[in-house]
Design a protein around this motif. Structure first.
Motif: not given
Length: 310
Positions: A64-66, A146-151
């Motif tokens: 996910i990105a903001i 940036h929120l990687p999927a594993d976060v």
């Protein structure tokens, strides 16, 4: 209501721009819509986000990105890919020379791209309104999150992926609410990361004294609060509350309350037809004159001027 919920509760998505973008390389889109915030979720393939300043970020499935506006940025199959299309402030997509692309790249309901069988799929949700309450929150975020999927594995993404292309009664409202939930989940995950530099008001919510005081102010801004009455409700002395609140939040209780009231008033002025007198009383001022004086002193414009700029 906690600090995060309070700041996100005001400028909720209303007719937000949502679509599924399906692309096959080479592709590159320059985003110049000046929107205050945009969420992007990759469900298939990979996509690069290239901000105006800072390093490019690679998004993989589940990421996910903001992206905070109004600064432009580029979304592409590669970080050095030259833009093939541009999205302007009106949400219309054109070539770089201005030729319309909206219809030629339309692939269905809320679906857009250069081929229906592309390797990359990105869900895009854009807030079109610059709400002042949300601005306090967004100012605490970097230009690109940036929120990687594993976060954080967000279960809302599959639901949004399923709902985004439906064309049913009330569908826009459903999508607005899903976008709100996705934003809240993403911001909460960002602030909860190890070593995250969360804003002072967010960290202060964990304090048993200051957290209670913050919730009291946010839940009932129209109440005629004083430091003394707030201290009684918080179970400490006036001096202790003033000292600890300022230490943790970065400003005294009444200064925080003024900022919160004016932020709420700014939203009401932009989002409703309520009179300045009505808005003033809703947020804790005795009348239009008192609100106007505070608004002018803190924001440099009158409530009417602020409303006219919307």
């Amino acid at each position: 209501m906690d600090a995060l919920a309070g700041l996100l509760d005001g400028p909720r998505a209303k007719g937000a721009f949502l679509l599924r973008m399906i692309m096959e390389p080479p592709w590159s889109v320059r985003i110049e819509d000046e929107a205050p915030v945009c969420l992007m979720c990759v469900t298939e393939g990979e996509a690069w986000i290239v901000p105006g300043t800072g390093a490019p970020v690679l998004l993989r499935p589940g990421d996910i990105a903001i992206a905070r506006g109004p600064e432009p940025y580029t979304v592409a199959h590669a970080p050095d890919a030259p833009p093939h299309a541009r999205i302007g402030p009106d949400g219309c997509c054109t070539t770089l020379s201005g030729e319309p692309l909206s219809q030629s790249m339309r692939l269905g309901v809320r679906t857009w791209g250069n081929t229906p069988d592309g390797d990359t799929t990105v869900l895009v949700g854009t807030y079109l309104m610059d709400g002042e309450v949300g601005r306090r929150l967004l100012d605490a975020l970097p230009g690109l999150v940036h929120l990687p999927a594993d976060v954080r594995n967000c279960p809302l993404m599959p639901f949004l992926d399923e709902e985004i292309s439906r064309d049913e009664p009330g569908q826009s409202v459903v999508l607005d609410r899903v976008l709100d939930l996705l934003l809240i989940a993403a911001v909460r995950a960002w602030f909860s990361r190890p070593g995250a530099e969360a804003p002072a008001w967010y960290r202060a919510m964990g304090d048993p004294v200051v957290g209670r005081a913050l919730r009291l102010l946010q839940n009932d801004p129209a109440h005629p609060w004083t430091v003394a009455s707030l201290a009684v409700k918080s179970g400490v002395s006036r001096a202790a509350l003033a000292r600890r609140f300022t230490e943790l939040v970065g400003e005294p209780p009444m200064a925080y309350l003024t900022g919160w009231r004016l932020a709420l008033a700014a939203d009401l002025l932009r989002e409703t037809d309520a009179t300045v007198e009505s808005v003033a009383r809703q947020v804790g001022y005795s009348g239009a004159f008192a609100l106007s004086a505070a608004f002018k002193r803190v924001r440099g414009v009158s409530p009417q001027e602020h409303r006219g700029r919307g």
